[in-house]
Structures are given as structure tokens and as C-alpha cells.
Design an enzyme around this catalytic site. Sequence first.
Site: not given
Length: 337
Positions: A25, A37, A86
Site C-alpha cells: 500500500e 484491509d 488522504y
Amino acid sequence: GLAFARLYGVAVGNLDMATIGQPAEPGYAGVKCGLLDQFSSINGRRDCLVWSDFRTYDVKTEKLGENVCFLMCNTNARHALVDGAYNERRQRCEQAAAFFASVLDHPVSALRDVSWAEWLEHKDEMDEITAKRSAHPIGEDERVLSGIGMLRNGNLEGFGRLMFESHDSSRNYFENSCPELDTIVDAAQATPGVLGARLSGGGFGGSVVVLVDKEQVASVETTLRNAYAHRHGSRCDVRRHGSRRLDQMTDVVALHRLHHRVGDRRAVLAACDDGRELGAEGAEGLDVEPPAPVPTEPGPPGLDLARSGHRDVALAVVGVAPRLEEQRPAQLAAALA
């Protein structure tokens, strides 16, 4: 990871398997997220919520209830986490954690260590943006703990209200919602049969997860599609969890409690509405029919905030492995190439 472990007969624990996959990620996608996740997917159990503490990595399960289900409403709005917004929010939360560590009389290593009352007392001492960003995970943590108690007492209406509150916090404090997501949540809140709704994953597009009375699924689906089309010109995609076969993807609804440092989140609730117990040692337990060619579409990367550890109560969709025993080793190797 599950595929290779099964293919080569390697025994890997759930935590290790999640940890192996997570670096892709931040390292490849550029999203500074945590384990949500991977951890939610691999620890999912059928008809259960998974409550995970990312400081201790303890895992427990909670039943959701037999009379409700989740709908996933895909806005088809681009779910963008790598554009910087983010990561900027993660950075703000880290700054807030450092601030609270300097003013509170108890240890603070992440925003999970800060109460809502403490945020109210000290919010004006931070710049406005940092105060707003930190309000979201702090409130989410408290909502998760409240939500666990409500689930155990069968108070699904209260649990649903927390979902709506969570979305309001995303919209007003974390500002990771968008008009398309807000349209669905607002319509859901006014629709009979809906108990709760909030954006899924990291926001900035993607999907909304809706908690619905099973007896009213059809009418809720129609209402949400029509409300979205009236506002945005096309209908959103609505899918009930459990309606798709696991041979393509198992949707895991994760209600997560994050903390504001990678690998240091407080709790995760993951609901496997159609899943089986999943893990490196349990992939063969997926009791589904052999795969058939079914068009797939990219889903929102589950729990983006969770990834950065900035939230608490959140619902997200994550994909898990197909039924591996239906694949011959050569076919599996080709698929992974």
C-alpha cells in the site's frame, strides 16, 4: 499471499500474512495506511463482526444479527486516495497526537489515547484544520466502543445511528466525503427500512455501506438508485452482501476503529456477511461452486482511513481470495503471473 501459501504448502499465521501484504500500500500505491484491509479480510468469519485491537492484535468476533444485512452502493465516483488528501489527513492526525501528548497528563502515542472530552477542552489550542481532522478518529473510537455494546444488546437501531454519526463526522471533520456519497447517505436516512449508512473505506469517492432490514431490501434498493439518478443523472450500483458468489470476491464489511499511527489502531469490526472463516490455513474452507466468468469491477480499497489508522468506526469493502482448491496449480500460477 493466501494463494502462494496454499500452492507451496507454507504455513503462515494470519497476522504474518497480513503484515506481508500491507507494505504494498505505501510502497507501491503511495497510500500511508495500516493493516486494516488485510487484517479484516483474513480474520473474517461467516455472519460475524471481527473486533480487532491493532495495539495488541487481539481479535474477537461479534454477531451482527439475523434480521439485517448490508447493501453496498457504488457511486462510480473515482475512489482516489493517492492524490495526497488522504496522506495529508494522516499527517494532521499525527500532529494532533503529538500535541495532545504535550498537554495531557497521561501518555498519548496515538489519538486512540485521547477522549472526546479532552478534545473539546483543547481543540482551540490547535489550528482549525488539525483540530477538525483529529476530531474524526477520536469520535470514531468512542463510537466503536459504544457500537460493540449495542450489538451485544441487540440494539441495531442505535448501532445504525452511530453509522450516520460516523458519516457526518467524515463529512464535516475529516472532509473525506463527496457529493455522490452524501446523496446516498442522505437518501438512506430518509428511507424506511434503513438503520444506518456511512461511506466505505477512505472516502473521496467509492461506495456507501447501508444497514438494512432484510424484509425491505428491495424497496430500499429501488429508492436509493432512484434518488441517486435524480441528483446525478445515472443510477448507482447497489448490491446486497451475500448476493455475489465467493468464486469472484467475498465482500467484507469492516467497521473499524483506527488509531492514528500505522499498526497502532485500536479496534476493528469486520462483518463477513457472505464469507467463511478465512486465513492462510483456511482458504480451503470456502464452500462455493467452481468459478464462472463473471465481470468484475474494482472496488474501493477497504478502509483507507483504517490504513492510516485515522478512524474508528468505518465500514469498508475488501476482496479476499477465491476458492483455491478449485484451481489446478498450473492455472493458479498462470493467473498470478
